[in-house]
Design an enzyme around this catalytic site. Structure first.
Site, PDB file in Angstrom:
ATOM      1  N   THR A  73       0.849  -1.200   0.000  1.00  0.00           N
ATOM      2  CA  THR A  73       0.000   0.000   0.000  1.00  0.00           C
ATOM      3  C   THR A  73       0.884   1.249   0.000  1.00  0.00           C
ATOM      4  O   THR A  73       0.662   2.177  -0.780  1.00  0.00           O
ATOM      5  CB  THR A  73      -0.938  -0.010   1.228  1.00  0.00           C
ATOM      6  N   ASN A 151      -5.738  -9.750  -7.468  1.00  0.00           N
ATOM      7  CA  ASN A 151      -5.730 -10.456  -6.181  1.00  0.00           C
ATOM      8  C   ASN A 151      -6.957 -11.334  -5.982  1.00  0.00           C
ATOM      9  O   ASN A 151      -6.913 -12.323  -5.260  1.00  0.00           O
ATOM     10  CB  ASN A 151      -5.608  -9.460  -5.027  1.00  0.00           C
ATOM     11  N   GLN A 181       0.681  -9.466  -6.282  1.00  0.00           N
ATOM     12  CA  GLN A 181       0.268 -10.873  -6.316  1.00  0.00           C
ATOM     13  C   GLN A 181       1.141 -11.718  -7.244  1.00  0.00           C
ATOM     14  O   GLN A 181       1.070 -12.947  -7.198  1.00  0.00           O
ATOM     15  CB  GLN A 181      -1.203 -10.989  -6.756  1.00  0.00           C
ATOM     16  N   SER A 203       4.961  -6.759  -1.995  1.00  0.00           N
ATOM     17  CA  SER A 203       4.881  -6.885  -0.545  1.00  0.00           C
ATOM     18  C   SER A 203       5.360  -8.271  -0.114  1.00  0.00           C
ATOM     19  O   SER A 203       4.975  -9.270  -0.732  1.00  0.00           O
ATOM     20  CB  SER A 203       3.412  -6.706  -0.163  1.00  0.00           C
ATOM     21  N   GLY A 204       6.162  -8.315   0.941  1.00  0.00           N
ATOM     22  CA  GLY A 204       6.740  -9.591   1.359  1.00  0.00           C
ATOM     23  C   GLY A 204       5.736 -10.629   1.824  1.00  0.00           C
ATOM     24  O   GLY A 204       5.907 -11.825   1.578  1.00  0.00           O
ATOM     25  N   HIS A 205       4.638 -10.165   2.463  1.00  0.00           N
ATOM     26  CA  HIS A 205       3.773 -11.157   3.118  1.00  0.00           C
ATOM     27  C   HIS A 205       2.937 -11.985   2.140  1.00  0.00           C
ATOM     28  O   HIS A 205       2.233 -12.899   2.556  1.00  0.00           O
ATOM     29  CB  HIS A 205       2.913 -10.501   4.203  1.00  0.00           C
ATOM     30  N   THR A 241      14.029   4.964   9.652  1.00  0.00           N
ATOM     31  CA  THR A 241      15.054   3.963   9.954  1.00  0.00           C
ATOM     32  C   THR A 241      14.690   2.631   9.310  1.00  0.00           C
ATOM     33  O   THR A 241      13.550   2.180   9.400  1.00  0.00           O
ATOM     34  CB  THR A 241      15.197   3.807  11.488  1.00  0.00           C
ATOM     35  N   CYS A 328     -19.588  -8.046   3.781  1.00  0.00           N
ATOM     36  CA  CYS A 328     -20.821  -7.635   4.440  1.00  0.00           C
ATOM     37  C   CYS A 328     -20.656  -6.220   4.979  1.00  0.00           C
ATOM     38  O   CYS A 328     -19.887  -5.977   5.897  1.00  0.00           O
ATOM     39  CB  CYS A 328     -21.124  -8.588   5.587  1.00  0.00           C
TER      40      CYS A 328
HETATM   41  N1  PLP Z   1      -1.996  -4.776  -4.102  1.00  0.00           N
HETATM   42  C1  PLP Z   1      -2.487  -6.009  -4.261  1.00  0.00           C
HETATM   43  C2  PLP Z   1      -2.734  -6.528  -5.644  1.00  0.00           C
HETATM   44  C3  PLP Z   1      -2.790  -6.791  -3.155  1.00  0.00           C
HETATM   45  O1  PLP Z   1      -3.280  -8.011  -3.314  1.00  0.00           O
HETATM   46  C4  PLP Z   1      -2.563  -6.252  -1.860  1.00  0.00           C
HETATM   47  C5  PLP Z   1      -2.925  -7.028  -0.664  1.00  0.00           C
HETATM   48  O2  PLP Z   1      -3.823  -7.834  -0.685  1.00  0.00           O
HETATM   49  C6  PLP Z   1      -2.031  -4.963  -1.761  1.00  0.00           C
HETATM   50  C7  PLP Z   1      -1.753  -4.257  -2.902  1.00  0.00           C
HETATM   51  C8  PLP Z   1      -1.748  -4.335  -0.419  1.00  0.00           C
HETATM   52  O3  PLP Z   1      -0.681  -5.007   0.183  1.00  0.00           O
HETATM   53  P1  PLP Z   1      -0.169  -4.632   1.660  1.00  0.00           P
HETATM   54  O4  PLP Z   1      -1.024  -5.411   2.580  1.00  0.00           O
HETATM   55  O5  PLP Z   1       1.245  -5.099   1.683  1.00  0.00           O
HETATM   56  O6  PLP Z   1      -0.295  -3.189   1.809  1.00  0.00           O
END
Ligand code: PLP
Length: 397
Positions: A73, A151, A181, A203-205, A241, A328
């Site tokens: 984000t 996503n 993704q 994004s790493g996660h 940092t 919802c």
């Molecule tokens: N962009 C896409 C296509 C995503 O799937 C996501 C998270 O689901 C994001 C951005 C946002 O990622 P983050 O949670 O690292 O901000």
């Protein structure tokens, strides 16, 4: 109860190798990388190594093109706002109608604050109308932002082709792609086929690093100004940092993704097997994006005559974790903007579930899902008034 995790597009579990690599930076190597003593300089050098490794992972030409952030984000906001800051006279942006909120909400905000934003539609398979995109380009178009893989549906946009076409029409447009993704699942090559893409974000996660670490790639020479202002970290491009442990974790996740790139084929076989079983065992379903090029791990299915939340709850009770395609809000089920953009029929849209696999998903887990889901759908439909409506009217697909 053993749980089955099929929500990997939301987040993934941290690989044990990633966690191991991170731990020393919490325990012994906790120094501020900007400090001047030897151990702090060592930490700084480790960050530089991570930058070089990640640059090489996406075949960037220079490690300075890699900026570490806190999440995708932030990366998306930095990419877009930084581009607008550097080109203040240009007021037109092109993006798609199916972006993640991290791009979409920002573009909506910009459209209310002096910018004109064109949203490119998709067809019922989730494919982008590339001609529409090209026809929207104007003299003051500054940025085209097109995600790499969706996503929700996993549909992949041909950003290599789109960026090339866009630059042929107007070479000074900045082309950004949210690759959150796709990184870790598809090989990204900024030096070859993605030569016309100026910025990518991820994004790493989403690929087995922890939540809280993101990356922004900016091709050398791209007119862009920093978004977060403050100290001189990240070559003066992102103040704050450095989050050393997480940067090391991201590097390790990239190395593992490279090692496991071939295992995505196994995931695809598993996903296809699941979808074929669903089609054979459950009538009246739509597999969204099935006709398009898709991420191999993602299956987005709309079940006619049932509500996503009911399916999600029934699976949850059996320890199976998935994601709903409708959220919802204020007591009503609001289908996602992606499903709406794809014009998924009303009777099916409200019963959409996203199943997303990872390299840790195994056949036994998919078999459990296959053995449970048809019965869940069948029993939910028995008491569903919308299911009766579906049965009594001509089929929409
Ligand atoms: N962009 C896409 C296509 C995503 O799937 C996501 C998270 O689901 C994001 C951005 C946002 O990622 P983050 O949670 O690292 O901000």
């Amino acid at each position: 109860m053993k749980t089955i995790y099929l929500d990997n597009n939301a987040t993934t579990k941290i690989a044990s190798e990633v966690l191991e690599a991170m731990l020393p930076y919490f325990k012994e190597q906790y120094f501020n990388p900007s400090s001047q003593y030897d151990n702090a300089k060592k930490v700084f050098n480790e960050i530089q190594k991570a930058r070089i490794t990640i640059a090489s992972f996406i075949n960037a030409s220079d490690e300075k093109e890699i900026i570490f952030t806190s999440c995708a984000t932030e990366s998306n906001n930095a990419a877009i706002i930084g581009t607008l800051k550097a080109n203040p006279k240009m007021k037109h942006i092109i993006t798609t109608s199916v972006e993640h909120p991290a791009v979409l909400e920002l573009c909506k905000y910009l459209s209310l604050n002096g910018y004109d934003v064109s949203f490119i539609p998709v067809d019922k398979n989730g494919n982008l109308d590339i001609d529409y995109c090209c026809n929207k380009i104007r003299e003051d178009t500054v940025l085209v932002s097109v995600m790499h893989a969706n996503n929700e549906t996993g549909v992949i946009f041909p950003i290599d082709d789109i960026s090339k076409k866009v630059k042929e029409i107007k070479p000074d447009i900045i082309f950004h792609s949210d690759a959150t993704q796709s990184v870790g699942k598809i090989r990204l090559d900024m030096g070859n086929n993605l030569h016309f893409v100026d910025m990518i974000t991820f994004s790493g996660h989403k690929f087995h690093a922890p939540k809280g670490i993101g990356c922004l790639y900016i091709r050398k020479g791209t007119p862009w100004l920093p978004f977060l202002l403050g100290g001189h970290q990240e070559n003066g491009q992102r103040a704050g940092t450095e989050n050393t442990a997480y940067i090391i974790g991201l590097m390790q996740a990239c190395l593992l993704a490279e090692q496991h790139m071939e295992s995505i084929k196994r995931i695809e076989i598993l996903r296809n097997y699941f979808e074929e079983e669903m089609m054979a065992k459950i009538p009246y379903i739509i597999i969204n994006g099935r006709e398009a090029k898709r991420l191999q791990n993602t299956s987005n299915i709309s079940f006619y005559g049932v509500e996503s939340e009911s399916i999600l709850n029934a699976l949850n009770q059996r320890g199976i974790y998935v994601s709903a395609g409708s959220a919802c809000t204020s007591g009503t089920l609001e289908p996602s903007h992606v499903l709406k953009a794809m014009k998924v029929p009303d009777g099916a849209m409200h019963g959409t579930i996203r199943f997303s696999l990872s390299r840790y998903t195994n056949r036994k887990e998919i078999d459990s899902l296959i053995s449970i889901l048809p019965e869940i759908i069948h029993s939910l439909r028995k008491y569903s008034s919308s299911w009766n409506t579906v049965l009594n009217r001509p089929r929409e697909i």
